[in-house]
Scaffold this motif. Structure first.
Motif, PDB file in Angstrom:
ATOM      1  N   LEU A  60      10.176  16.935  -5.272  1.00  0.00           N
ATOM      2  CA  LEU A  60       9.908  15.900  -4.438  1.00  0.00           C
ATOM      3  C   LEU A  60       8.508  16.044  -3.761  1.00  0.00           C
ATOM      4  CD1 LEU A  60      10.436  13.237  -2.524  1.00  0.00           C
ATOM      5  CD2 LEU A  60      11.656  14.755  -1.239  1.00  0.00           C
ATOM      6  N   GLU A  63       5.948  14.799  -6.176  1.00  0.00           N
ATOM      7  CA  GLU A  63       5.989  13.353  -6.385  1.00  0.00           C
ATOM      8  C   GLU A  63       5.378  12.846  -5.101  1.00  0.00           C
ATOM      9  OE1 GLU A  63       6.557  11.265  -8.939  1.00  0.00           O
ATOM     10  OE2 GLU A  63       7.863  12.647 -10.200  1.00  0.00           O
ATOM     11  N   HIS A  64       5.400  13.251  -3.969  1.00  0.00           N
ATOM     12  CA  HIS A  64       4.443  12.864  -2.913  1.00  0.00           C
ATOM     13  C   HIS A  64       2.999  13.171  -3.109  1.00  0.00           C
ATOM     14  CE1 HIS A  64       7.869  12.437   0.005  1.00  0.00           C
ATOM     15  NE2 HIS A  64       8.108  13.536   0.163  1.00  0.00           N
ATOM     16  N   LYS A  95       6.836   6.389  -6.635  1.00  0.00           N
ATOM     17  CA  LYS A  95       7.512   6.084  -5.478  1.00  0.00           C
ATOM     18  C   LYS A  95       8.878   5.864  -5.982  1.00  0.00           C
ATOM     19  CE  LYS A  95       4.152   3.991  -2.633  1.00  0.00           C
ATOM     20  NZ  LYS A  95       3.657   2.770  -1.869  1.00  0.00           N
ATOM     21  N   ALA A  96       9.153   5.317  -7.397  1.00  0.00           N
ATOM     22  CA  ALA A  96      10.606   5.251  -7.587  1.00  0.00           C
ATOM     23  C   ALA A  96      11.278   6.734  -7.908  1.00  0.00           C
ATOM     24  CB  ALA A  96      10.640   4.388  -9.013  1.00  0.00           C
ATOM     25  N   HIS A  97      10.448   7.351  -8.447  1.00  0.00           N
ATOM     26  CA  HIS A  97      10.596   8.776  -8.721  1.00  0.00           C
ATOM     27  C   HIS A  97      11.079   9.570  -7.388  1.00  0.00           C
ATOM     28  CE1 HIS A  97       8.255   9.101 -12.753  1.00  0.00           C
ATOM     29  NE2 HIS A  97       9.240   8.316 -12.672  1.00  0.00           N
ATOM     30  N   ARG A  98      10.089   9.271  -6.425  1.00  0.00           N
ATOM     31  CA  ARG A  98      10.456   9.908  -5.175  1.00  0.00           C
ATOM     32  C   ARG A  98      11.728   9.330  -4.548  1.00  0.00           C
ATOM     33  NH1 ARG A  98       7.315   6.830  -0.797  1.00  0.00           N
ATOM     34  NH2 ARG A  98       8.685   5.362  -1.546  1.00  0.00           N
ATOM     35  N   ASP A  99      11.911   8.167  -4.550  1.00  0.00           N
ATOM     36  CA  ASP A  99      12.978   7.611  -3.854  1.00  0.00           C
ATOM     37  C   ASP A  99      14.541   8.180  -4.642  1.00  0.00           C
ATOM     38  OD1 ASP A  99      11.469   6.307  -2.205  1.00  0.00           O
ATOM     39  OD2 ASP A  99      11.779   4.301  -3.271  1.00  0.00           O
ATOM     40  N   ALA A 100      14.348   8.376  -5.937  1.00  0.00           N
ATOM     41  CA  ALA A 100      15.685   8.909  -6.571  1.00  0.00           C
ATOM     42  C   ALA A 100      15.733  10.207  -6.109  1.00  0.00           C
ATOM     43  CB  ALA A 100      15.448   8.645  -8.189  1.00  0.00           C
ATOM     44  N   ILE A 102      14.728  11.705  -3.434  1.00  0.00           N
ATOM     45  CA  ILE A 102      15.609  11.750  -2.158  1.00  0.00           C
ATOM     46  C   ILE A 102      16.757  11.372  -1.967  1.00  0.00           C
ATOM     47  CG2 ILE A 102      15.391  10.446   0.116  1.00  0.00           C
ATOM     48  CD1 ILE A 102      12.367  10.193  -0.084  1.00  0.00           C
ATOM     49  N   ALA A 103      17.296  10.262  -2.722  1.00  0.00           N
ATOM     50  CA  ALA A 103      18.756  10.118  -2.762  1.00  0.00           C
ATOM     51  C   ALA A 103      19.578  11.265  -3.180  1.00  0.00           C
ATOM     52  CB  ALA A 103      19.007   8.638  -3.665  1.00  0.00           C
TER      53      ALA A 103
END
Length: 198
Positions: A60, A63-64, A95-100, A102-103
């Motif tokens: 993460l 990705e940031h 951003k999609a990788h980041r969101d996945a 985080i979830a």
């Protein structure tokens, strides 16, 4: 020294994706299943959740870094319109990788690592040295190549074809980014076959 980027010439960023994978960045099957959105597949599996959260937080953080690298490029005023549009699109992928990520971290009961300030990324990536479009593209290409190798590096540790597919899809995104950026720089792609993930 050649300006051609090859898998063996990745820059050493403070949180190198390649170094991350070489230092034991293998996720459990549970974490990869959750990352893929396959919650049912993850049920009944056992894992060291603390280790998974730690590894996912490193990913993460990276990705940031990628999101902010593209933000620095987009805000630099150095990118021509068609290149800027592609940079923003690639930033959206990250951003999609980041969101996945985080979830998944949250599903595992962990706390996602916070994004740093843009100025912190600018300093770590030496954004002050970016003087033209080629400099911005070169930085992005190096980060994308590192991402490709990192995601490919995790595949051998996975015992499930479904889980390996998730890591391969992430690697495919990163490889596409690297290929487009390398082409935009007018550089040749690696000449040999099987040159990624080595």
């Amino acid at each position: 020294m050649s300006n051609i980027i090859t898998p063996s010439s990745i820059i050493a960023t403070p949180a190198s994706r390649r170094g991350f994978m070489r230092s034991g960045g293998a996720l459990s099957a549970v974490a990869v299943a959750l990352l893929a959105g396959k919650d049912v597949l993850a049920q009944g599996m056992s894992a060291d959740v603390t280790k998974d959260v730690s590894i996912l937080n490193v990913a993460l953080g990276l990705e940031h870094e990628a999101i902010n690298a593209y933000q620095l490029g987009a805000g630099s005023g150095l990118l021509q319109k068609p290149v800027l549009d592609i940079a923003v699109q690639f930033q959206g992928h990250h951003k999609a990788h980041r969101d996945a990520l985080i979830a998944t971290i949250q599903k595992l009961g962990g706390n996602p690592v916070a994004e740093k300030k843009l100025d912190d990324y600018a300093k770590a990536l030496n954004a002050g040295a970016l003087k033209n479009q080629a400099d911005v593209l070169d930085l992005a290409a190096r980060l994308e190549l590192g991402a490709t190798n990192a995601y490919l590096g995790v595949i051998p540790s996975l015992g499930s074809k479904d889980l390996a597919k998730v890591a391969a899809r992430l690697a495919a995104d990163e490889t596409m980014h690297f290929t487009v950026l390398t082409s935009a720089l007018g550089r040749p792609l690696p000449a040999g076959a099987l040159s990624y993930g080595a």
